[in-house]
Design a protein around this motif. Structure first.
Motif, PDB file in Angstrom:
ATOM      1  N   ALA A 115      -0.060 -92.354  -8.932  1.00  0.00           N
ATOM      2  CA  ALA A 115      -0.125 -93.622  -8.181  1.00  0.00           C
ATOM      3  C   ALA A 115       0.242 -93.043  -6.820  1.00  0.00           C
ATOM      4  O   ALA A 115       0.854 -92.092  -6.344  1.00  0.00           O
ATOM      5  CB  ALA A 115       1.428 -94.431  -8.343  1.00  0.00           C
ATOM      6  N   VAL A 116      -0.356 -93.735  -5.666  1.00  0.00           N
ATOM      7  CA  VAL A 116      -0.135 -93.530  -4.181  1.00  0.00           C
ATOM      8  C   VAL A 116       0.714 -94.642  -3.851  1.00  0.00           C
ATOM      9  O   VAL A 116      -0.153 -95.951  -3.745  1.00  0.00           O
ATOM     10  CB  VAL A 116      -1.596 -93.302  -3.512  1.00  0.00           C
ATOM     11  N   CYS A 117       1.664 -94.456  -3.549  1.00  0.00           N
ATOM     12  CA  CYS A 117       2.630 -95.524  -2.982  1.00  0.00           C
ATOM     13  C   CYS A 117       3.623 -95.157  -2.126  1.00  0.00           C
ATOM     14  O   CYS A 117       4.674 -94.386  -2.312  1.00  0.00           O
ATOM     15  CB  CYS A 117       3.421 -96.102  -4.424  1.00  0.00           C
ATOM     16  N   PRO A 118       3.889 -95.764  -0.880  1.00  0.00           N
ATOM     17  CA  PRO A 118       2.654 -96.773  -0.324  1.00  0.00           C
ATOM     18  C   PRO A 118       1.350 -95.773   0.088  1.00  0.00           C
ATOM     19  O   PRO A 118       1.436 -94.760   0.295  1.00  0.00           O
ATOM     20  CB  PRO A 118       3.471 -97.295   0.786  1.00  0.00           C
ATOM     21  N   CYS A 119       0.328 -96.614  -0.047  1.00  0.00           N
ATOM     22  CA  CYS A 119      -1.110 -95.952   0.297  1.00  0.00           C
ATOM     23  C   CYS A 119      -1.587 -96.402   1.761  1.00  0.00           C
ATOM     24  O   CYS A 119      -1.677 -97.859   1.891  1.00  0.00           O
ATOM     25  CB  CYS A 119      -1.943 -96.313  -0.884  1.00  0.00           C
ATOM     26  N   LEU A 127     -13.657 -87.818  -0.245  1.00  0.00           N
ATOM     27  CA  LEU A 127     -13.311 -86.734   0.572  1.00  0.00           C
ATOM     28  C   LEU A 127     -12.408 -85.714   0.052  1.00  0.00           C
ATOM     29  O   LEU A 127     -12.844 -84.677   0.237  1.00  0.00           O
ATOM     30  CB  LEU A 127     -12.653 -87.297   1.933  1.00  0.00           C
ATOM     31  N   ALA A 128     -11.506 -85.704  -0.693  1.00  0.00           N
ATOM     32  CA  ALA A 128     -10.845 -84.809  -1.225  1.00  0.00           C
ATOM     33  C   ALA A 128     -10.429 -83.645  -0.297  1.00  0.00           C
ATOM     34  O   ALA A 128     -10.285 -82.367  -0.815  1.00  0.00           O
ATOM     35  CB  ALA A 128     -11.591 -84.001  -2.430  1.00  0.00           C
ATOM     36  N   ASP A 129      -9.944 -84.154   1.115  1.00  0.00           N
ATOM     37  CA  ASP A 129      -9.689 -82.895   2.031  1.00  0.00           C
ATOM     38  C   ASP A 129      -8.192 -82.551   2.069  1.00  0.00           C
ATOM     39  O   ASP A 129      -7.939 -81.672   2.678  1.00  0.00           O
ATOM     40  CB  ASP A 129      -9.917 -83.867   3.165  1.00  0.00           C
ATOM     41  N   ASN A 130      -7.305 -83.212   1.132  1.00  0.00           N
ATOM     42  CA  ASN A 130      -5.970 -82.911   0.982  1.00  0.00           C
ATOM     43  C   ASN A 130      -5.742 -82.738  -0.226  1.00  0.00           C
ATOM     44  O   ASN A 130      -6.350 -83.548  -1.226  1.00  0.00           O
ATOM     45  CB  ASN A 130      -5.021 -83.462   2.230  1.00  0.00           C
ATOM     46  N   LEU A 131      -4.468 -82.454  -0.812  1.00  0.00           N
ATOM     47  CA  LEU A 131      -4.115 -82.798  -2.294  1.00  0.00           C
ATOM     48  C   LEU A 131      -3.773 -83.963  -2.878  1.00  0.00           C
ATOM     49  O   LEU A 131      -4.308 -84.216  -4.063  1.00  0.00           O
ATOM     50  CB  LEU A 131      -2.890 -81.763  -2.407  1.00  0.00           C
ATOM     51  N   ILE A 132      -3.408 -85.053  -1.827  1.00  0.00           N
ATOM     52  CA  ILE A 132      -3.373 -86.539  -2.319  1.00  0.00           C
ATOM     53  C   ILE A 132      -4.761 -86.699  -2.536  1.00  0.00           C
ATOM     54  O   ILE A 132      -5.055 -87.410  -3.624  1.00  0.00           O
ATOM     55  CB  ILE A 132      -2.744 -87.136  -1.057  1.00  0.00           C
ATOM     56  N   GLU A 133      -5.719 -86.683  -1.459  1.00  0.00           N
ATOM     57  CA  GLU A 133      -7.092 -87.137  -1.947  1.00  0.00           C
ATOM     58  C   GLU A 133      -7.530 -86.453  -3.030  1.00  0.00           C
ATOM     59  O   GLU A 133      -8.451 -87.145  -3.874  1.00  0.00           O
ATOM     60  CB  GLU A 133      -7.586 -86.788  -0.739  1.00  0.00           C
ATOM     61  N   ALA A 190      -6.171 -85.094  -5.523  1.00  0.00           N
ATOM     62  CA  ALA A 190      -5.746 -85.442  -6.937  1.00  0.00           C
ATOM     63  C   ALA A 190      -6.040 -86.916  -7.379  1.00  0.00           C
ATOM     64  O   ALA A 190      -6.350 -87.023  -8.718  1.00  0.00           O
ATOM     65  CB  ALA A 190      -4.040 -85.422  -6.808  1.00  0.00           C
ATOM     66  N   ALA A 191      -6.124 -87.675  -6.427  1.00  0.00           N
ATOM     67  CA  ALA A 191      -6.916 -88.931  -6.624  1.00  0.00           C
ATOM     68  C   ALA A 191      -8.192 -88.936  -7.347  1.00  0.00           C
ATOM     69  O   ALA A 191      -8.435 -89.554  -8.216  1.00  0.00           O
ATOM     70  CB  ALA A 191      -6.638 -89.947  -5.549  1.00  0.00           C
ATOM     71  N   ASP A 192      -8.991 -88.048  -6.739  1.00  0.00           N
ATOM     72  CA  ASP A 192     -10.185 -87.883  -6.880  1.00  0.00           C
ATOM     73  C   ASP A 192     -10.265 -87.266  -8.321  1.00  0.00           C
ATOM     74  O   ASP A 192     -11.225 -87.797  -9.139  1.00  0.00           O
ATOM     75  CB  ASP A 192     -11.009 -86.906  -5.797  1.00  0.00           C
ATOM     76  N   VAL A 193      -9.530 -86.510  -8.633  1.00  0.00           N
ATOM     77  CA  VAL A 193      -9.374 -85.943 -10.246  1.00  0.00           C
ATOM     78  C   VAL A 193      -9.109 -87.091 -10.968  1.00  0.00           C
ATOM     79  O   VAL A 193      -9.626 -87.102 -12.165  1.00  0.00           O
ATOM     80  CB  VAL A 193      -8.414 -84.771 -10.179  1.00  0.00           C
ATOM     81  N   ALA A 194      -8.179 -87.742 -10.718  1.00  0.00           N
ATOM     82  CA  ALA A 194      -7.598 -88.855 -11.606  1.00  0.00           C
ATOM     83  C   ALA A 194      -8.987 -90.066 -11.808  1.00  0.00           C
ATOM     84  O   ALA A 194      -9.156 -90.134 -13.001  1.00  0.00           O
ATOM     85  CB  ALA A 194      -6.737 -90.029 -10.983  1.00  0.00           C
TER      86      ALA A 194
END
Ligand code: FMN
Length: 212
Positions: free
Chosen positions: A99-103, A115-121, A123-127
């Motif tokens: 979950a990204v909350c808030p996003c 973009l996957a330019d940081n760990l949040i992006e 990890a979401a890309d991986v999901a």
């Protein structure tokens, strides 16, 4: 529904940090193992909205959040936003959902475009690539055509777009009830069991004495 899962949780710098913090608290209380990562903008919003200074160093942050929310040893890990060695950077790690909350609209746009330019992006890309549940709780108003197109792109890619849009048919009495309405829906979509208020059709508390 499962009662304990491995969840990746990201806080970004959109308004609505009380949703993110309550979600973390409820995931831990439900027995989930949580990998937490947050952006510098999230730290600013946490200070602004909740008066909280999130630690910048992941190890200190893990202690701080674990103490605040009573996490068991090993139940909560905190990763730096550029920690490419974190398990959640890879599809081989056993995360069940994210979950990204808030996003923010910025992070949402970056995820929509891979973009996957940081760990949040990342990890979401991986999901998304692993076809695991990805729940985004975006906050902005009004929404531009760019925001809406990014959300549509993500919904088509398999993400759940879950705006913090609480219903009032449960007659919330406190701000906490409003927050829990949204957090309950996020928990449902992450597949984590909870008892955050009655579901539609379940018996509810009688209306207030004043008829409100
Ligand atoms: C107090 C505060 C509230 C903000 N609220 C929002 C918001 O609701 N939605 C949004 O998209 N950006 C909001 N922003 C702007 C983002 O924080 C900013 O675009 C930032 O670069 C996003 O970075 P991140 O996605 O890495 O967290 C807010 C910023 C601040 C300081």
């Amino acid at each position: 529904m499962a009662t304990a899962r491995t969840i990746t949780l990201a806080f970004t710098g959109a308004s609505g940090m009380p949703y993110g913090l309550r979600l973390l608290e409820c995931l831990l209380a439900a027995g989930a193992t949580v990998g937490l990562v947050y952006s510098p903008a999230a730290q600013i919003v946490a200070k602004q909205e909740c008066g909280l200074a999130f630690p910048t160093q992941p190890r200190e942050a893990a202690r701080w959040f674990a103490g605040r929310y009573g996490a068991r040893p090993g139940q909560l890990s905190v990763y730096g936003r550029d920690d490419w060695m974190a398990p959640i950077a890879s599809g081989s790690a056993p995360a069940d959902a994210m979950a990204v909350c808030p996003c923010t609209m910025g992070t949402l746009g970056a995820i929509a475009h891979g973009l996957a330019d940081n760990l949040i992006e990342r990890a979401a890309d991986v999901a998304l690539k692993e076809r695991r549940p990805l729940v985004l709780v975006p906050r902005e108003t009004p929404l531009s055509a760019i925001h809406l197109e990014n959300m549509l792109t993500l919904a088509r890619a398999g993400a759940t777009i879950l705006p913090p849009a609480p219903g009032f048919y449960g007659r919330p009495r406190r701000l906490d009830d409003v927050v829990d309405f949204v957090v309950a829906r996020v928990m449902d979509h992450l597949g984590v069991a909870h008892t955050l208020g009655p579901r539609w059709g379940e018996r509810r508390a009688p209306p207030h004495a004043d008829g409100a």
